[in-house]
Design a protein around this motif. Sequence first.
Motif, PDB file in Angstrom:
ATOM      1  N   UNK A  23       0.801  -1.216   0.000  1.00 17.13           N
ATOM      2  CA  UNK A  23       0.000   0.000   0.000  1.00 17.13           C
ATOM      3  C   UNK A  23       0.839   1.273   0.000  1.00 17.13           C
ATOM      4  N   UNK A  24       2.147   1.140   0.174  1.00 15.33           N
ATOM      5  CA  UNK A  24       3.015   2.305   0.375  1.00 15.33           C
ATOM      6  C   UNK A  24       2.954   3.303  -0.767  1.00 15.33           C
ATOM      7  N   UNK A  25       2.818   2.822  -1.979  1.00 15.66           N
ATOM      8  CA  UNK A  25       2.845   3.729  -3.131  1.00 15.66           C
ATOM      9  C   UNK A  25       1.487   3.883  -3.799  1.00 15.66           C
ATOM     10  N   UNK A  26       0.445   3.451  -3.103  1.00 15.62           N
ATOM     11  CA  UNK A  26      -0.900   3.686  -3.619  1.00 15.62           C
ATOM     12  C   UNK A  26      -1.283   5.143  -3.427  1.00 15.62           C
ATOM     13  N   UNK A  30      -7.064   6.224  -3.265  1.00 20.45           N
ATOM     14  CA  UNK A  30      -7.334   4.784  -3.233  1.00 20.45           C
ATOM     15  C   UNK A  30      -7.425   4.282  -1.795  1.00 20.45           C
ATOM     16  N   UNK A  31      -6.500   4.725  -0.962  1.00 21.27           N
ATOM     17  CA  UNK A  31      -6.502   4.295   0.438  1.00 21.27           C
ATOM     18  C   UNK A  31      -7.754   4.783   1.154  1.00 21.27           C
ATOM     19  N   UNK A  33     -10.684   5.369  -0.249  1.00 21.26           N
ATOM     20  CA  UNK A  33     -11.808   4.559  -0.730  1.00 21.26           C
ATOM     21  C   UNK A  33     -11.839   3.199  -0.036  1.00 21.26           C
ATOM     22  N   UNK A  34     -10.653   2.606   0.151  1.00 15.34           N
ATOM     23  CA  UNK A  34     -10.586   1.334   0.877  1.00 15.34           C
ATOM     24  C   UNK A  34     -11.085   1.500   2.312  1.00 15.34           C
ATOM     25  N   UNK A  35     -10.670   2.594   2.951  1.00 19.19           N
ATOM     26  CA  UNK A  35     -11.086   2.849   4.334  1.00 19.19           C
ATOM     27  C   UNK A  35     -12.599   3.007   4.421  1.00 19.19           C
ATOM     28  N   UNK A  36     -13.200   3.645   3.432  1.00 24.91           N
ATOM     29  CA  UNK A  36     -14.653   3.846   3.443  1.00 24.91           C
ATOM     30  C   UNK A  36     -15.406   2.535   3.262  1.00 24.91           C
ATOM     31  N   UNK A 242      -8.424  11.933   0.644  1.00 26.85           N
ATOM     32  CA  UNK A 242      -8.085  11.799  -0.757  1.00 26.85           C
ATOM     33  C   UNK A 242      -7.143  12.857  -1.284  1.00 26.85           C
ATOM     34  N   UNK A 243      -6.910  13.953  -0.517  1.00 31.74           N
ATOM     35  CA  UNK A 243      -6.064  15.055  -0.997  1.00 31.74           C
ATOM     36  C   UNK A 243      -4.714  15.105  -0.312  1.00 31.74           C
ATOM     37  N   UNK A 244      -4.669  14.747   0.954  1.00 27.90           N
ATOM     38  CA  UNK A 244      -3.433  14.847   1.711  1.00 27.90           C
ATOM     39  C   UNK A 244      -3.710  15.222   3.147  1.00 27.90           C
TER      40      UNK A 244
END
Length: 309
Positions: A23-26, A30-31, A33-36, A242-244
Amino acid sequence: MRDDEPRAAAGQARAIATMWRSLANRRLTTLWRLARVIGPLVERFSRRERKVTRINLAEAYPARSDAERRRLARESLTHSTATMLELGFAWMGDPERVEASIVEVHGRELLDGARAEGRGVIVLAPHFGNWEVLNFWLSGHFPFTAMYEPPKLAPLDPIIRQGRERRGARLVPTNPRGVAALLKALKRCEAVGILPDQVPSWGSGVFAPFFGRPAYTATLLPKLVARTEARVVTGVALRLPGRGYALHFLAADERVYDPDEAVSATGVNACVESTIALDPAQYQWEYKRYRKTPEEAEGRPGWKRFRLY
């Protein structure tokens, strides 16, 4: 310990590390969306996290409706899931990419001003947003020392250490030797990080109000301030889904400088409350913040019935 336990622990550590690396470079979108997707499943199927989160929210926000608190519990567990998914990003992702994800920094002048005055800076870093991104930024911009307690899953220790130290942070143990290292760093006008919302061992804290209920709170801060005249700020990495991230450094409640440990601890908890107000959903409400009670400390008969958990 059974013969197969070290092997099982090593296998678990390898699986977790593999997940972090994958997941480090996703992309952060994306991360998130996975969390949601995963967060609501945690809320539904993890009884322990759901129960503790709801109890803590009922203590913190009694005026809110049950429906509002349930929605907030679901959002909080989604953010906690996001933090876990983002660990690989913070610890193993390309450093330039992690730095670029920090799109806002508010209150940096509080750190720079203290150091310009020849003072060290104590950063109170509660379990809010992504505290590993906060560690990443601090250790890349200041000489930075933080206390570190090895994980229960021992084989993960070198992975976590490498991730937290890769930008130059110095990790010290949670014992008198570590406290001595923090004092030396502050006297060198450096920055140190401590957790303000972790329940300490008996004898290392006092009870102070946290959202109106007594919470056992560490007394390390007034000891550090008294011996170094350091300035205190609260620091968090607020997730912008999703932005930072937006870093926020807030001036501490003035009570943290009081030599009375109970008064100082009250100020520490007020600092945590102020950061939570930025976005209550991003606080780690599933932690048993009230697991120690005054009744237990006093040895009062029947003290167990005063427990929330």
